[in-house]
Design an enzyme around this catalytic site. Structure first.
Site, mmCIF file in Angstrom:
data_model
loop_
_atom_site.group_PDB
_atom_site.id
_atom_site.type_symbol
_atom_site.label_atom_id
_atom_site.label_comp_id
_atom_site.label_asym_id
_atom_site.label_seq_id
_atom_site.Cartn_x
_atom_site.Cartn_y
_atom_site.Cartn_z
ATOM 1 N N SER A 1 0.832 -1.200 0.000
ATOM 2 C CA SER A 1 0.000 0.000 0.000
ATOM 3 C C SER A 1 0.868 1.251 0.000
ATOM 4 O O SER A 1 2.092 1.185 0.134
ATOM 5 C CB SER A 1 -0.937 -0.006 1.213
ATOM 6 N N SER B 1 1.508 3.511 2.061
ATOM 7 C CA SER B 1 2.299 3.851 3.246
ATOM 8 C C SER B 1 3.594 3.052 3.343
ATOM 9 O O SER B 1 4.410 3.298 4.226
ATOM 10 C CB SER B 1 1.464 3.635 4.514
ATOM 11 N N THR C 1 -6.319 -0.139 1.645
ATOM 12 C CA THR C 1 -5.628 -1.309 2.185
ATOM 13 C C THR C 1 -6.639 -2.196 2.897
ATOM 14 O O THR C 1 -7.348 -1.733 3.791
ATOM 15 C CB THR C 1 -4.526 -0.903 3.192
ATOM 16 N N HIS D 1 47.642 -35.136 -7.675
ATOM 17 C CA HIS D 1 48.895 -34.528 -8.130
ATOM 18 C C HIS D 1 49.356 -33.388 -7.223
ATOM 19 O O HIS D 1 50.487 -32.902 -7.359
ATOM 20 C CB HIS D 1 48.776 -34.065 -9.588
ATOM 21 N N ASP E 1 42.908 -38.794 -10.517
ATOM 22 C CA ASP E 1 43.641 -37.719 -9.834
ATOM 23 C C ASP E 1 42.855 -37.237 -8.612
ATOM 24 O O ASP E 1 42.326 -36.133 -8.577
ATOM 25 C CB ASP E 1 43.868 -36.570 -10.820
ATOM 26 N N SER F 1 44.000 -26.281 -8.591
ATOM 27 C CA SER F 1 43.929 -27.745 -8.603
ATOM 28 C C SER F 1 43.411 -28.290 -7.280
ATOM 29 O O SER F 1 43.740 -27.779 -6.199
ATOM 30 C CB SER F 1 45.312 -28.329 -8.879
#
Length: 761
Positions: A264, A266, A339, A516, A567, A689
């Site tokens: 609303s 307000s 409202t 690795h 890996d 990695s």
């Protein structure tokens, strides 16, 4: 002053001319200024516009908080030259109402920064705070000071909060105390409390507020979280054991959440935008638990705009991601001046009736309902919502009787009101709230920080068993760990060289990284893990566990100088890290915890997880890259299915590869990313990695791969480099190395660490 009078006369004349003689003109800004602050207008100077005064922290607008431009083009209340608008220092309620003790210093008024101390008379014991400070929000720090004494009363003295008066000084079973506020203060909390057999008082502790008093986001976070968590808590492992609360809401969708946002006149556009952010943040937070609620979300002024209907949610016509999108995308447009708050609750009542008819009364009895409304309560049509709220209570409470005794059902309904706007209607809104024990009414001055504080609405100690929980929005640098609480830096000092990698916390004692990153021959004492859990950043390593099939030299004779299949490695720490909001394991494939995160009910499978996490042939994923002392996200699309071969062929351009078959270097254990088409991906850099390649599913993070190797080094000092036409990265697919992960992390035949449960298929 002469200028103001002249301006007013000239403005009125111009208005008459513009309107063709019709007497109509907007309000003016004459005498609207505020000393020490500023004002904003909701509709410029048009009729119906709300003027809102703003002051610095620790000050409030006086004598008015707001003014309304009326239909006769005058302001209500009208400005007065004898009482010009100014910013006054915030005042706190009078603490000298303390019974059976002294307050010092005694003052006629108490302002921000004033400190008071409390001392009880002989024979009385002090509870609460012995010193308190007047805070910028108009409240006293600490808790209500009480001077009580040992007695045979069933309940302890409930005290008298600053600014209040109390009737009743006997605290036996069924005895009542009543509270009222002095002067022009507003009572927030229970005006009447009854002593129960369990020694506890009914209701919530009252407090007296000035019109300028408000609840801070941190206070709301603690109070709201303490209240709502009872509807969300599920039985989760804590430190490897099943402790904590029993299941209140199961995964069968019997928690119904109804949310209403006032749009609303307000309510300012900024407050509406912030309310939308809060709604989505709350839904994300709730989604991170094992609860799957149904949602009804609406916006309202003179009418209601149902963005999400709960019946569609129950019919599975809509999912949570759609809810968030719809809420965020809702455009307020031209707002009506009226409202109708009653219509909001009528809509919720109607939806509850639909649910009850659909599931039947027996099942409906097990549904819990949570209503959350953001409003200032300034309704001017539709009448009071109180009778409708009473009908909602009747429907949920059912007045159910067993063997002649009424069974209380208050725990099945919670109504929360977040009072926003410059001047909320407390007397109208507070009676609408309901729920057991905890605070349900929150008076908000500023909701801009509430989104962040929803991260704290639930005590993390109750959900230590949840993997992948994280914050999804930008935070201050000091709290960035909450975005990636599983992230770890891996440092290796070997043969006179130092190398750095990334890793991810997968259990309190194990870090997942690339094999690795741990060269052959490296010892545990040559490796440290940087993950700050409040007990020191650098963690010592107990053992290194590399995949048994990893052999970087395995295909040298086949034209692959460095072969990175399998890996993957696990680093075991000397002791468990301390799990918290900042440090928490990521979810990994084929575990029961990940099935819970993905909301897979029943006897789920590894394949189901993979289908969800790799739903697209160009699946969007994320990994992290070091940038200085921290990390940034990099976005990629994994090429799956028919697009994979076109991606991996560029592996042949990597240094040291002479084979003509890309599958010699890139086995089925790898995912491929990079290139420009159909999207330009980021690429990995040195130091990335071992880092997690992950997907965020609602508010849970699942790691699906880890960064392994790439065919080109295009990186610069920023490390935020995008791919070129032929650059590619290759990541180990964790779904392909589950047996290795399970052999260690799922090993029940040891007492060294807590294992995790992997799926049987």
């Amino acid at each position: 002053m002469a200028f103001s009078v002249h301006w007013s006369w000239l403005a009125a004349l111009l208005c008459l001319l513009c309107m063709g003689g019709e007497v109509r003109c907007d309000c003016t800004e004459v005498n609207m200024q505020i000393e020490g602050g500023y004002y904003t207008l909701t509709r410029q100077l048009e009729r119906g516009s709300l003027l809102i005064y703003n002051c610095p922290e620790g000050y409030y607008p006086y004598p008015c908080l707001t003014r309304l431009c009326q239909h006769d083009d005058t302001w209500r209340p009208a400005p007065k030259r004898v009482r010009p608008q100014k910013c006054r220092i915030v005042e706190c309620p009078d603490p000298s109402v303390l019974q059976n003790g002294n307050v010092s210093p005694l003052e006629s008024q108490y302002f921000v920064g004033n400190e008071t101390t409390y001392e009880c008379f002989s024979g009385y014991t002090l509870r609460g705070s012995s010193t308190r400070i007047c805070l910028p929000n108009g409240k006293w720090s600490g808790s209500t000071t009480i001077c009580g004494h040992d007695s045979e009363d069933n309940c302890a003295d409930p005290g008298v909060p600053p600014g209040a008066s109390r009737e009743g000084n006997i605290f036996g079973i069924d005895d009542t105390v009543k509270y009222s506020c002095n002067d022009n203060l507003i009572l927030v909390g229970s005006s009447e409390r009854v002593c129960q057999e369990n020694g506890q008082w009914t209701g919530t502790e009252p407090a007296c507020y000035y019109k300028h008093t408000y609840d801070t986001p941190l206070e709301v976070s603690k109070a709201f979280g303490s209240s709502i968590k009872g509807s969300l808590t599920t039985l989760e492992p804590i430190n490897g054991t099943l402790e904590g609360k029993t299941i209140r809401i199961s995964k069968n969708g019997t928690l119904n959440i109804y949310i209403a946002v006032d749009i609303s006149e307000s309510i300012t556009p900024q407050q509406i935008d912030e309310a939308k952010k809060i709604v989505t943040a709350l839904m994300r937070k709730i989604a991170s638990f094992s609860v799957t609620p149904n949602y009804e979300v609406l916006f309202f002024s003179s009418g209601v705009y149902e963005v999400i209907r709960i019946r569609d949610f129950m019919n599975r016509k809509i999912v949570l991601s759609t809810v968030e999108t719809e809420v965020t995308a809702f455009e307020v447009g031209d707002r009506n001046t009226g409202t109708d708050l009653n219509l909001v609750f009528k809509t919720f009542l109607e939806e509850m009736g639909v649910i009850k008819r659909r599931v039947g009364e027996k099942v409906f009895k097990e549904h819990r309902h949570v209503i959350i409304a953001f409003t200032d309560g300034g309704y001017n049509m539709g009448g009071s919502p109180a009778p409708t709220v009473a009908k909602i209570k009747d429907m949920v409470y059912m007045n159910h009787t067993i063997e002649g005794e009424t069974q209380p059902r208050e725990e099945y309904l919670d109504i929360y009101i977040f009072a926003i706007g410059a001047e909320p209607f407390d007397d109208d809104l507070q009676p609408l709230t309901t729920g057991i024990g905890k605070k349900h009414y929150f008076r908000m001055k500023d909701i801009t920080n509430l989104e962040d504080t929803f991260d704290d609405i639930i005590d993390e100690r109750e959900v230590l068993g949840l993997c992948g929980l994280h914050a999804e929005y930008d935070r201050k640098k000091s709290s960035k760990r909450r975005n990636y609480p599983w992230m770890a830096f891996v440092n290796v000092q070997f043969q006179g060289r130092q190398s750095k990698c990334l890793g991810s916390l997968v259990t309190p004692q194990f870090i997942l990284t690339a094999a690795h990153c741990l060269p052959f021959g490296v010892l545990p004492e040559q490796v440290t893990v940087d993950i700050d859990d409040g007990q020191g950043k650098l963690k010592k390593v107990k053992s290194l566990k590399v995949h048994p099939n990893y052999n970087v030299n395995a295909k040298v004779n086949e034209g692959v100088k460095e072969f990175y299949d399998y890996d993957v490695a696990l680093i075991q720490l000397n002791k468990d890290v301390q799990i918290s909001k900042e440090v928490r394991p990521i979810c990994i494939p084929c575990t029961q915890k990940t099935s819970d995160a993905l909301k897979l009910d029943g006897d789920s499978t590894c394949k189901q997880q993979e289908e969800i996490l790799f739903a697209d042939n160009l699946q969007a994923l994320t990994f992290l890259s070091r940038t200085g002392q921290w990390v940034k996200e990099k976005d990629v699309r994994v090429k799956i299915g028919g697009s994979r071969n076109g991606c991996i062929k560029h592996a042949l351009e990597a240094p040291g590869i002479t084979t003509t078959n890309p599958k010699d270097a890139v086995t089925d254990n790898f995912l491929c990313t990079g290139g420009l088409s159909p999207f330009r991906d980021h690429i990995a850099c040195q130091g990335d990695s071992g880092g997690a390649v992950f997907k965020n599913y609602e508010q849970r993070t699942v790691q699906v791969a880890l960064v392994s190797w790439g065919n080109k080094n295009l990186c610069n000092t920023t490390n935020m480099v995008e791919s070129d036409q032929t650059s590619r990265d290759f990541h180990i697919n964790l779904f392909r190395v589950v047996p290795f992960l399970k052999s260690i992390l799922g090993n029940d035949d040891q007492d060294d660490y807590a294992s995790i449960t992997f799926l049987s298929r």
